[in-house]
Design a protein around this motif. Structure first.
Motif, PDB file in Angstrom:
ATOM      1  N   ALA A   1     -12.706 153.346 -12.743  1.00 50.17           N
ATOM      2  CA  ALA A   1     -13.099 154.334 -13.749  1.00 50.17           C
ATOM      3  C   ALA A   1     -12.669 155.749 -13.400  1.00 50.17           C
ATOM      4  N   HIS A   2     -12.617 156.074 -12.117  1.00 48.71           N
ATOM      5  CA  HIS A   2     -12.308 157.444 -11.702  1.00 48.71           C
ATOM      6  C   HIS A   2     -10.831 157.643 -11.365  1.00 48.71           C
ATOM      7  N   PHE A   3     -10.034 156.614 -11.582  1.00 50.08           N
ATOM      8  CA  PHE A   3      -8.600 156.721 -11.312  1.00 50.08           C
ATOM      9  C   PHE A   3      -7.844 156.766 -12.635  1.00 50.08           C
TER      10      PHE A   3
ATOM     11  N   LYS B   1     -13.091 151.628  -4.403  1.00 52.63           N
ATOM     12  CA  LYS B   1     -11.860 152.274  -4.848  1.00 52.63           C
ATOM     13  C   LYS B   1     -11.976 153.794  -4.836  1.00 52.63           C
ATOM     14  N   ARG B   2     -12.974 154.351  -5.492  1.00 52.32           N
ATOM     15  CA  ARG B   2     -13.044 155.807  -5.603  1.00 52.32           C
ATOM     16  C   ARG B   2     -13.190 156.468  -4.236  1.00 52.32           C
ATOM     17  N   PHE B   3     -13.991 155.858  -3.371  1.00 49.68           N
ATOM     18  CA  PHE B   3     -14.265 156.471  -2.084  1.00 49.68           C
ATOM     19  C   PHE B   3     -13.355 155.924  -0.974  1.00 49.68           C
ATOM     20  N   LEU B   4     -12.477 154.996  -1.348  1.00 49.63           N
ATOM     21  CA  LEU B   4     -11.498 154.439  -0.416  1.00 49.63           C
ATOM     22  C   LEU B   4     -12.164 153.859   0.826  1.00 49.63           C
TER      23      LEU B   4
ATOM     24  N   PHE C   1     -11.402 163.876  -4.164  1.00 50.27           N
ATOM     25  CA  PHE C   1     -11.045 163.002  -5.288  1.00 50.27           C
ATOM     26  C   PHE C   1      -9.825 163.523  -6.032  1.00 50.27           C
ATOM     27  N   ASP C   2      -9.765 164.836  -6.226  1.00 49.82           N
ATOM     28  CA  ASP C   2      -8.625 165.420  -6.924  1.00 49.82           C
ATOM     29  C   ASP C   2      -7.327 165.180  -6.166  1.00 49.82           C
TER      30      ASP C   2
END
Length: 333
Positions: free
Chosen positions: A121-123, A150-153, A208-209
């Motif tokens: 969702a955040h990618f 995924k978002r936080f790897l 994240f950016d």
């Protein structure tokens, strides 16, 4: 975008969340609809439970949108749910609000709930926007799956969740079933649970950016490097971590399918890409965009060389197909 949810069920990762959703919503002998191409775990989880998978097509020439007619044609009296993966693995597509509403209309018309795999969702790359599918309906019940990986790897931490969106209490028994299923297995370990408050509140937005900027830059590099290679047709992704590259197999007569193509590419160039046979599809391969830029550039150079070495023109010259060739660019030690 805020989404109303009555319950959140914590799980041992997004894959575990999907597993619980399939278990609770479908019975042995029923079927779920899954995308083609799509993540292979849907079939693995469903078949292990005696639940069948029926495939609906995604359209590469329309940025991998759902073929809505095909989707509706797959629904029958045994269909328990539609799995919607957005953003997509392996396609890297991100559905527009309008397209999600069209998918929801099919679900509503046929009284079929949705399992939403929204781990990416955040990618979402600039110029595109993610809409949680549950935010666009008040009628279709949705089980939405997500996680930290995924978002936080942080793969391997096994922290996921299911949000239950059910404004009309259609999922009353489903909610009870999910709660019961989570009590059969230990969830995330205590160390991971203790880290969650800091993970969710103290990681700067710049992290994240920067991650997203790297992925988008790599997508552009990969696409630009391969879009003019004879025999290849990359599809520019809009998000996630992947890009799909089409193969004009008739231009590579030495290979019978995408699996043979990718196997030979590993052998000759030490570049490994997943053939889309892994995703119930054919004549494409998937590139992962999370590698360092210099490695991606070199990989694309090697893919280009491989294609030039094996590409065959349609016209015959002196009874033999003319072949492109490039100089050797070395190999990975």
């Amino acid at each position: 975008m805020p989404v109303e949810a009555k319950d959140v069920i914590m799980t041992g990762g997004c894959s575990h969340a999907l597993d619980l959703c399939i278990q609770v919503i479908a019975n042995r002998g029923q079927n779920i609809l899954v995308p083609k191409p799509g993540f292979s775990i849907y079939k693995t989880l469903a078949n292990s439970l005696g639940i069948h998978c029926k495939y609906y097509s995604l359209l590469p020439d329309k940025d991998w949108q759902v073929d809505l007619e095909d989707l509706e044609s797959q629904i029958d009296g045994l269909t328990a749910a539609i799995v919607v993966n957005n953003p997509s693995n392996p396609c890297g597509s991100v559905f527009t609000r309008r397209h999600l509403e069209e998918i929801l209309q099919v679900a509503e018309d046929n009284y079929v709930p949705i399992i939403a795999d929204e781990i990416y969702a955040h990618f979402v790359f600039s110029g595109h926007e993610f809409y949680p599918i549950a935010s666009l309906t008040t009628k279709v019940p949705v089980l939405s799956c997500g996680g930290l990986t995924k978002r936080f790897l942080i793969p391997g931490w096994r922290m996921g969740w299911i949000t239950i969106h059910d404004r009309n209490d259609i999922f009353k028994e489903v909610r009870l079933g999910l709660t019961a299923l989570t009590q059969r297995i230990l969830g995330p370990n205590s160390l991971v649970q203790a880290a969650i408050p800091k993970i969710l509140t103290q990681i700067p937005q710049k992290y994240f950016d920067d991650t997203l900027a790297i992925l988008q830059r790599n997508a552009e590099i990969g696409y630009n490097a391969l879009c003019n290679v004879p025999g290849l047709k990359p599809v520019m992704p809009a998000g996630a971590m992947y890009m799909m590259v089409g193969l004009e197999m008739d231009r590579f007569p030495a290979f019978g399918n995408d699996l043979e193509f990718t196997e030979k590419m590993v052998e000759e160039q030490s570049v490994f890409c997943l053939p889309t046979q892994c995703f119930a599809y054919s004549n494409y391969f998937r590139i992962v965009l999370t590698v360092p830029e210099e490695k991606l550039v070199e990989a694309c150079e090697r893919i280009t060389e491989f294609c030039h070495n094996h590409y065959t023109h349609g016209d015959e010259v002196n009874g033999e197909a003319s072949i492109y060739g490039l100089k050797d660019i070395g190999s990975i030690e």
